[in-house]
Motif scaffolding. Sequence first.
Motif, PDB file in Angstrom:
ATOM      1  N   TYR A  89       1.017  -1.228  -0.002  1.00 37.29           N
ATOM      2  CA  TYR A  89       0.115  -0.017  -0.080  1.00 37.29           C
ATOM      3  C   TYR A  89       1.037   1.455  -0.179  1.00 37.29           C
ATOM      4  CZ  TYR A  89      -4.839  -1.540   0.146  1.00 37.29           C
ATOM      5  OH  TYR A  89      -5.973  -2.124  -0.282  1.00 37.29           O
ATOM      6  N   ALA A  95     -10.356  -5.482   1.353  1.00 36.07           N
ATOM      7  CA  ALA A  95      -8.948  -4.912   0.676  1.00 36.07           C
ATOM      8  C   ALA A  95      -7.924  -4.948   1.436  1.00 36.07           C
ATOM      9  CB  ALA A  95      -9.273  -3.606  -0.096  1.00 36.07           C
ATOM     10  N   GLU A 142     -13.639 -10.809  -5.795  1.00 35.17           N
ATOM     11  CA  GLU A 142     -12.412  -9.738  -6.335  1.00 35.17           C
ATOM     12  C   GLU A 142     -11.089 -10.290  -5.706  1.00 35.17           C
ATOM     13  OE1 GLU A 142     -11.174  -5.157  -7.078  1.00 35.17           O
ATOM     14  OE2 GLU A 142     -12.264  -5.580  -5.273  1.00 35.17           O
ATOM     15  N   TYR A 191      -6.819  -5.409  -7.454  1.00 32.33           N
ATOM     16  CA  TYR A 191      -7.082  -4.257  -8.256  1.00 32.33           C
ATOM     17  C   TYR A 191      -5.846  -3.258  -8.300  1.00 32.33           C
ATOM     18  CZ  TYR A 191      -7.139  -1.465  -3.826  1.00 32.33           C
ATOM     19  OH  TYR A 191      -6.962  -0.601  -2.854  1.00 32.33           O
ATOM     20  N   VAL A 209      -6.848  -8.556  -2.893  1.00 36.33           N
ATOM     21  CA  VAL A 209      -8.275  -8.347  -2.232  1.00 36.33           C
ATOM     22  C   VAL A 209      -8.827  -9.777  -1.974  1.00 36.33           C
ATOM     23  CG1 VAL A 209     -10.600  -7.535  -2.683  1.00 36.33           C
ATOM     24  CG2 VAL A 209      -8.610  -6.371  -3.816  1.00 36.33           C
ATOM     25  N   ASP A 253      -9.169  -4.439 -12.257  1.00 35.04           N
ATOM     26  CA  ASP A 253      -9.531  -5.422 -11.171  1.00 35.04           C
ATOM     27  C   ASP A 253     -10.114  -6.689 -11.827  1.00 35.04           C
ATOM     28  OD1 ASP A 253     -12.157  -4.832 -11.578  1.00 35.04           O
ATOM     29  OD2 ASP A 253     -11.704  -3.166 -10.069  1.00 35.04           O
TER      30      ASP A 253
END
Length: 265
Positions: free
Chosen positions: A11, A168, A201, A204, A213, A249
């Motif tokens: 991140y 996420a 998902e 992404y 995710v 994604d």
Amino acid sequence: MSGLSALRERYERFDPRAYLDNNYGPPRADFSSEEFVVPWKLRCLADTFGTGEIHGRTLIDVGSGPTIYQLLSACDHFEEIVATDYLAVNREELRRWVRGDPGTFDWSPFIQHVCKIEGRGEPWQDKERRLRARLRRILPIDVHRREPLGAPLQPRADALLSAFCLEAVSPDRAAFSRALTNAASLLRPGGHAVLLGALGESFYVAGPARLPVLPLDEGDVRRALSGAGFELRQLRSYAMPPALRTGVDDVEGVFFAHALKAGGE
């Protein structure tokens, strides 16, 4: 903790503007029909907050990211909105929008659409000013801590909102459930939780960051809410059409949940 540490490291490369362009520009943010995903999300929020049942002094938005669309229908029912995010770049993006700095993402089409579907006939600029005035605190948060804000919130919030955050930032279902339980600690008994999130998902992208995710289904959402002490009031889902699968994604759908925390009157 190794999974969480690796996720936090990824991140650090998150690009807020790339994320906004990928998810809140065309084709996903096409307001010509509620068959598109962004209008569908805005309709769910408008319908739920429009009942007037969810109201109070404080609403906390858990993991706001760089977005404000999720707060547009909520802001009319609370004295204060508290936005939160783990990343400093997202918190600064929100502050820039609150200040009205030049070059920030243009949320005006979203605000205009919400005013239209709410049907009160107010100028969209009035709602924009109201949200800016009520978005008084933008705080760091870590949903993997038992005290997500670092200290107990007093008094606890009347409502909790979270959009596309918990799945996420959770490497597995146990972490997702714990994160929801930790977030729920910010909410008073009898308070309302409104959640939006991804179904099916696994990744992404946001600029140079490719982020994992946790793939969820509706059963996962129901079990996590129950385990965190919530009574589910509503669960809706949206299947992402092929035209909106743009490669940023692999999301299969979106869920919308409204739940009530146990222990109220």
